[in-house]
Enzyme design. Structure first.
Site, PDB file in Angstrom:
ATOM      1  N   THR A 149       2.531  -2.161   8.848  1.00 16.59           N
ATOM      2  CA  THR A 149       3.192  -3.081   9.762  1.00 16.59           C
ATOM      3  C   THR A 149       3.213  -4.296   9.340  1.00 16.59           C
ATOM      4  OG1 THR A 149       0.714  -3.583  10.220  1.00 16.59           O
ATOM      5  CG2 THR A 149       1.576  -2.048  11.624  1.00 16.59           C
ATOM      6  N   GLY A 150       2.823  -4.576   8.129  1.00 15.04           N
ATOM      7  CA  GLY A 150       2.811  -5.865   7.455  1.00 15.04           C
ATOM      8  C   GLY A 150       1.819  -6.870   7.980  1.00 15.04           C
ATOM      9  N   VAL A 151       0.795  -6.490   8.854  1.00 11.46           N
ATOM     10  CA  VAL A 151      -0.206  -7.077   9.354  1.00 11.46           C
ATOM     11  C   VAL A 151      -1.215  -7.271   8.453  1.00 11.46           C
ATOM     12  CG1 VAL A 151      -1.681  -7.585  11.372  1.00 11.46           C
ATOM     13  CG2 VAL A 151       0.797  -6.639  11.844  1.00 11.46           C
ATOM     14  N   GLY A 152      -1.955  -6.190   8.240  1.00 12.98           N
ATOM     15  CA  GLY A 152      -3.059  -6.058   7.253  1.00 12.98           C
ATOM     16  C   GLY A 152      -2.922  -6.743   5.874  1.00 12.98           C
ATOM     17  N   ARG A 202       9.032 -34.176   8.811  1.00 14.41           N
ATOM     18  CA  ARG A 202       8.074 -33.792   9.807  1.00 14.41           C
ATOM     19  C   ARG A 202       7.384 -32.572   9.487  1.00 14.41           C
ATOM     20  NH1 ARG A 202      12.649 -32.679  12.506  1.00 14.41           N
ATOM     21  NH2 ARG A 202      12.563 -30.935  14.125  1.00 14.41           N
ATOM     22  N   HIS A 203       8.184 -31.673   9.046  1.00 11.63           N
ATOM     23  CA  HIS A 203       7.594 -30.201   8.778  1.00 11.63           C
ATOM     24  C   HIS A 203       6.450 -30.201   7.849  1.00 11.63           C
ATOM     25  CE1 HIS A 203      10.514 -28.944  11.460  1.00 11.63           C
ATOM     26  NE2 HIS A 203      11.321 -29.406  10.869  1.00 11.63           N
ATOM     27  N   CYS A 257       2.939  -3.430   4.144  1.00 15.06           N
ATOM     28  CA  CYS A 257       2.247  -2.114   4.633  1.00 15.06           C
ATOM     29  C   CYS A 257       2.668  -1.448   5.842  1.00 15.06           C
ATOM     30  CB  CYS A 257       0.697  -2.640   4.751  1.00 15.06           C
ATOM     31  SG  CYS A 257       0.511  -3.813   5.954  1.00 15.06           S
ATOM     32  N   ARG A 272       3.368 -31.243   8.785  1.00 18.08           N
ATOM     33  CA  ARG A 272       2.535 -30.138   9.532  1.00 18.08           C
ATOM     34  C   ARG A 272       2.021 -28.716   8.727  1.00 18.08           C
ATOM     35  NH1 ARG A 272       7.473 -30.616  13.872  1.00 18.08           N
ATOM     36  NH2 ARG A 272       6.796 -32.193  15.066  1.00 18.08           N
ATOM     37  N   ARG A 309       6.741   0.734   8.612  1.00 18.25           N
ATOM     38  CA  ARG A 309       6.908   1.535   9.713  1.00 18.25           C
ATOM     39  C   ARG A 309       7.569   0.950  10.841  1.00 18.25           C
ATOM     40  NH1 ARG A 309       0.780   3.878   8.434  1.00 18.25           N
ATOM     41  NH2 ARG A 309       1.421   5.135   6.570  1.00 18.25           N
ATOM     42  N   HIS A 331      10.677 -24.518   7.946  1.00 16.05           N
ATOM     43  CA  HIS A 331       9.845 -25.359   8.934  1.00 16.05           C
ATOM     44  C   HIS A 331       8.307 -24.887   8.370  1.00 16.05           C
ATOM     45  CE1 HIS A 331      12.225 -26.311  12.722  1.00 16.05           C
ATOM     46  NE2 HIS A 331      12.844 -26.432  11.779  1.00 16.05           N
ATOM     47  N   ASN A 332       7.994 -23.957   7.823  1.00 10.68           N
ATOM     48  CA  ASN A 332       6.682 -23.595   7.439  1.00 10.68           C
ATOM     49  C   ASN A 332       6.308 -23.523   6.096  1.00 10.68           C
ATOM     50  OD1 ASN A 332       6.930 -21.465  10.174  1.00 10.68           O
ATOM     51  ND2 ASN A 332       5.754 -23.307  10.513  1.00 10.68           N
ATOM     52  N   ASP A 335       0.986  -1.239  -0.049  1.00  8.79           N
ATOM     53  CA  ASP A 335      -0.011  -0.088   0.355  1.00  8.79           C
ATOM     54  C   ASP A 335       0.733   1.239   0.038  1.00  8.79           C
ATOM     55  OD1 ASP A 335       0.847   0.163   2.629  1.00  8.79           O
ATOM     56  OD2 ASP A 335      -0.999   0.270   3.403  1.00  8.79           O
ATOM     57  N   HIS A 336       0.172   2.388   0.225  1.00  2.56           N
ATOM     58  CA  HIS A 336       0.947   3.586   0.009  1.00  2.56           C
ATOM     59  C   HIS A 336       2.217   3.613   1.168  1.00  2.56           C
ATOM     60  CE1 HIS A 336      -2.112   4.007   3.026  1.00  2.56           C
ATOM     61  NE2 HIS A 336      -1.308   4.654   3.864  1.00  2.56           N
TER      62      HIS A 336
HETATM   63  C1  RB5 Z   1      -2.519   2.380   6.606  1.00  3.84           C
HETATM   64  O1  RB5 Z   1      -2.274   3.401   7.166  1.00  3.84           O
HETATM   65  C2  RB5 Z   1      -1.977   1.218   7.555  1.00  3.84           C
HETATM   66  O2  RB5 Z   1      -3.107   0.776   8.114  1.00  3.84           O
HETATM   67  C3  RB5 Z   1      -1.539   0.069   6.832  1.00  3.84           C
HETATM   68  O3  RB5 Z   1      -0.391   0.352   5.981  1.00  3.84           O
HETATM   69  C4  RB5 Z   1      -1.150  -1.170   7.405  1.00  3.84           C
HETATM   70  O4  RB5 Z   1      -0.183  -0.984   8.540  1.00  3.84           O
HETATM   71  C5  RB5 Z   1      -2.423  -2.045   7.982  1.00  3.84           C
HETATM   72  O5  RB5 Z   1      -1.919  -3.062   8.732  1.00  3.84           O
END
Ligand code: RB5
Length: 155
Positions: free
Chosen positions: A69-72, A134-135, A67, A138, A111, A100-101, A8-9
């Site tokens: 955090t990499g999470v979304g 074994r991996h 992104c 799983r 960020r 392993h995965n 993303d941005h």
């Molecule tokens: C966008 O501001 C932010 O939410 C996105 O980049 C990301 O961190 C979401 O998980």
């Protein structure tokens, strides 16, 4: 290796730096967007999905998604069948996610980590082989959860 990139941005700058870094090692790098740093015009699920679909279809071997955090973006990518996307902020997890995965997508938080650490994590991710054994059992169990729920209705 063919590597698909998306961000993303928040991740555009890091994505371009990593594409240059990995292309210099001989990888073929494809950018599935976003290309526009205007944060009103992009949502990370759109780009996580594009790169993940390219991995699912075999158009690329693996993916890098970024992104804030990499999470979304990893949550979005992991909804695509066959995807095992992992968020890594240090090299040990990147190594084990491959060994392993059998992770096929690397998610990074632009960020959260700096550019040089991101390069180190990517280097480990793209040079570590899956150990199998074994991996493999799983990983198959993880993929079974996906196939068990493919046609399920959740009330
Ligand atoms: C966008 O501001 C932010 O939410 C996105 O980049 C990301 O961190 C979401 O998980």
């Amino acid at each position: 290796m063919k590597i698909g990139f998306a961000s993303d941005h928040a991740g555009i700058e890091l994505k371009l730096a990593l594409m240059e870094h990995l292309a210099a090692q001989g990888h073929t790098c494809t950018d599935f967007g976003n290309y526009d740093p205007d944060d009103r015009n992009d949502d990370y699920p759109v780009y996580g999905r594009k790169a993940a679909e390219a991995v699912m279809r075999g158009e690329v071997d693996r993916g890098v998604i970024i992104c804030g955090t990499g999470v979304g973006i990893s949550l979005a990518a992991n909804k695509v069948p066959g995807i095992r996307a992992v968020v890594c902020s240090e090299p040990y997890s990147a190594k084990m996610a491959r060994a392993h995965n059998n992770a096929n997508m690397l998610a990074l938080g632009a960020r959260v980590i700096g550019r040089e650490l991101a390069k180190m994590i990517a280097d480990v991710f793209f040079t570590t082989e899956f150990e199998g054994g074994r991996h493999a059992r799983r990983v198959e169990m993880i993929m079974e959860i996906e196939s068990d729920y493919r046609n399920a209705s959740i009330d």
